[in-house]
Write a protein that holds these residues in place. Structure first.
Motif, PDB file in Angstrom:
ATOM      1  N   PRO A  57     -47.726 -16.087  43.918  1.00 36.47           N
ATOM      2  CA  PRO A  57     -49.117 -15.680  44.145  1.00 36.47           C
ATOM      3  C   PRO A  57     -49.791 -15.337  42.816  1.00 36.47           C
ATOM      4  O   PRO A  57     -49.146 -14.823  41.894  1.00 36.47           O
ATOM      5  N   LEU A  58     -51.091 -15.609  42.725  1.00 32.15           N
ATOM      6  CA  LEU A  58     -51.804 -15.392  41.475  1.00 32.15           C
ATOM      7  C   LEU A  58     -53.167 -14.782  41.754  1.00 32.15           C
ATOM      8  O   LEU A  58     -53.922 -15.284  42.577  1.00 32.15           O
ATOM      9  N   GLY A  79     -52.366 -18.326  46.913  1.00 28.35           N
ATOM     10  CA  GLY A  79     -51.012 -18.269  47.441  1.00 28.35           C
ATOM     11  C   GLY A  79     -50.068 -19.059  46.550  1.00 28.35           C
ATOM     12  O   GLY A  79     -50.489 -19.746  45.617  1.00 28.35           O
ATOM     13  N   SER A  80     -48.803 -18.987  46.851  1.00 28.29           N
ATOM     14  CA  SER A  80     -47.805 -19.681  46.043  1.00 28.29           C
ATOM     15  C   SER A  80     -48.069 -21.176  45.955  1.00 28.29           C
ATOM     16  O   SER A  80     -47.738 -21.818  44.962  1.00 28.29           O
ATOM     17  N   ASP A  81     -48.688 -21.719  46.994  1.00 21.43           N
ATOM     18  CA  ASP A  81     -48.969 -23.149  47.016  1.00 21.43           C
ATOM     19  C   ASP A  81     -50.347 -23.468  46.466  1.00 21.43           C
ATOM     20  O   ASP A  81     -50.753 -24.627  46.456  1.00 21.43           O
ATOM     21  N   LEU A  84     -51.505  -9.416  48.841  1.00 17.58           N
ATOM     22  CA  LEU A  84     -50.685  -9.533  47.644  1.00 17.58           C
ATOM     23  C   LEU A  84     -49.397  -8.741  47.811  1.00 17.58           C
ATOM     24  O   LEU A  84     -48.311  -9.174  47.410  1.00 17.58           O
ATOM     25  N   ALA A  85     -49.527  -7.571  48.429  1.00 19.98           N
ATOM     26  CA  ALA A  85     -48.347  -6.726  48.616  1.00 19.98           C
ATOM     27  C   ALA A  85     -47.338  -7.374  49.560  1.00 19.98           C
ATOM     28  O   ALA A  85     -46.140  -7.137  49.450  1.00 19.98           O
ATOM     29  N   ARG A  86     -47.856  -8.191  50.473  1.00 21.13           N
ATOM     30  CA  ARG A  86     -46.954  -8.875  51.397  1.00 21.13           C
ATOM     31  C   ARG A  86     -46.052  -9.850  50.661  1.00 21.13           C
ATOM     32  O   ARG A  86     -44.994 -10.208  51.137  1.00 21.13           O
ATOM     33  N   GLY A  87     -46.584 -10.318  49.538  1.00 21.75           N
ATOM     34  CA  GLY A  87     -45.738 -11.148  48.684  1.00 21.75           C
ATOM     35  C   GLY A  87     -45.587 -12.573  49.109  1.00 21.75           C
ATOM     36  O   GLY A  87     -44.768 -13.300  48.555  1.00 21.75           O
ATOM     37  N   ASP A  88     -46.363 -13.040  50.074  1.00 18.99           N
ATOM     38  CA  ASP A  88     -46.224 -14.447  50.472  1.00 18.99           C
ATOM     39  C   ASP A  88     -47.403 -15.293  50.048  1.00 18.99           C
ATOM     40  O   ASP A  88     -48.250 -14.852  49.332  1.00 18.99           O
TER      41      ASP A  88
END
Lengths: 246, 185
Positions: B53-54, B158-160, B181-185
């Protein structure tokens, strides 16, 4: 890219526009009541369906069935019969619409050009058939306004309307057109260089003499409503080029 | 003398943009645009951050009032992430001003407590700035006096590379973005 080169040869050469001064009826900021525009070349007409078809055939990442959703929304080339087929809803010489800013930009880059800036487009569009700056000519403004008031046809007509004083055609009355800096139509009233506060409203203070200048207002409003991935049936584009070059 | 009158267009209200169920298939990945930025290590593709995540925002060094507040808002977002996850937070600041250097941005950010091991500072060409702003929904206009009028936007990719959260406007709540963001996904 042989196909693109052949097609580029078939299209009319872009015409020289400017240098000049755009005197916007709705200044984008209080400091920009007159905007100098350097000379450039501009496509004589909007980009046509057949030209865009050649582009997506040469660069399949831009085909409707393959394009990444970030590059264009679900309406992309929706009026075409197929991913590589124009069909009766998209006459070859009609302006291509249903294209996003990213797609328009990619087309222009592939042809050695770019999208015109707002100032460049508006400088070109300020011309009537006889005068380079007709923005204070009520008759011209009224004609432009009438075109905006006309209902949009389901199938767009071919490009190639009368040339204006620069030799450019179809800037009014055919389709809306992307500009490179579409997301610069902002500036909240009173802000001196910084905003960031709440919403952005285009042209916080606007000079308007009467309703016939409404077409320029509508273009400003329209551009302010756009996002880069948007496509609409009435939104096409044309390309700009440096003065020197092929 | 042109009579001035105020003409307000359709002014969108500041909004957080919740796409908690959005997928890349629906919104697309910003990384599909092939954008690059210029860090102090040179030009890097934006998708260097793929897989993580960014938090990304466009500011500029000469912006004395709005941009520091945007940086503080991002610091506030970091603060809302549980401490054990905070070291995972990656932030990218890209300048709206093509004459800025990464060091210019780093200076204003570190002055507000930004951790340079997790924050990246970058510039771009005028063309690249325009494209990134277009992708993130940032509106900006360089003005004749050299300043840049712009909207204050903080985006969570997101990561993608899908835009999963977006905060537009100072004072807009960052809570949803921080929670995501805290969820980390």
């Amino acid at each position: 890219m042989v196909g693109l080169a052949l097609l580029a040869a078939a299209a009319a050469a872009p015409v020289s526009v400017g240098p000049g001064v755009w005197r916007p009826l709705f200044p984008p900021s209080p400091e920009e009541t007159e905007i100098a525009v350097e000379g450039f070349r501009l496509d004589e007409t909007p980009v046509t369906n057949d030209a865009f078809l050649a582009f997506v055939v040469a660069d399949p990442d831009w085909q409707r069935d393959r394009i990444s959703r970030i590059r264009a929304d679900a309406g992309y080339l929706g009026h075409w019969a197929g991913d590589r087929v124009l069909g009766p809803g998209a006459p070859a010489r009609a302006p291509v619409t249903g294209v996003s800013w990213f797609a328009a930009r990619a087309f222009c880059t592939a042809h050695g050009g770019r999208l015109p800036t707002e100032a460049e487009w508006e400088l070109a569009a300020a011309a009537s058939e006889t005068a380079r700056d007709a923005t204070r000519d009520p008759a011209f403004l009224a004609r432009v306004l009438n075109w905006y008031g006309a209902p949009a046809p389901a199938v767009l007509p071919d490009v190639g309307g009368p040339a204006n004083a620069w030799g450019v055609r179809d800037l009014h009355g055919l389709v809306w057109e992307w500009v490179d800096d579409f997301n610069s139509s902002i500036v909240s009233a009173g802000a001196r260089g910084e905003s960031g506060e709440a919403a952005f409203c285009g042209a916080g203070s606007a000079g308007a003499q009467d309703a016939t200048s409404y077409a320029g207002f509508m273009r400003l409003a329209f551009r302010s409503s756009l996002q880069a991935g948007y496509t609409t049936r009435q939104l096409g584009f044309r390309c700009a080029y440096p003065l020197e070059g092929p | 003398m042109i009579p001035w009158m105020t003409a307000w267009l359709a002014c969108g209200a500041p909004q957080a943009d919740h796409r908690t169920e959005a997928t890349v298939a629906e919104t697309g990945s910003v990384y599909d645009l092939g954008l690059t930025v210029i860090t102090d290590g040179g030009e890097v593709p934006l998708d260097r951050w793929r897989g993580h995540p960014l938090v990304v925002s466009q500011v500029y060094a000469g912006c004395r009032e709005v941009c520091p507040r945007t940086i503080e808002a991002i610091r506030g977002i970091e603060g809302q992430v549980p401490e054990d996850r905070r070291s995972d937070v990656q932030v990218l600041l890209v300048s709206l001003d093509p004459t800025d250097t990464p060091a210019d941005l780093k200076e204003i950010a570190v002055a507000r407590g930004a951790d340079p091991t997790r924050w990246t500072f970058a510039t771009s060409t005028p063309d690249g700035i325009r494209a990134l702003a277009a992708a993130l929904g940032v509106r900006y206009r360089p003005l004749p006096d050299g300043s840049i009028s712009h909207s204050a936007v903080i985006t969570l990719l997101g990561s993608d590379g899908a835009i999963v959260e977006r905060v537009d406007g100072l004072g807009t709540s960052t809570e949803a973005l921080a929670a995501r963001l805290a969820r980390g996904d």
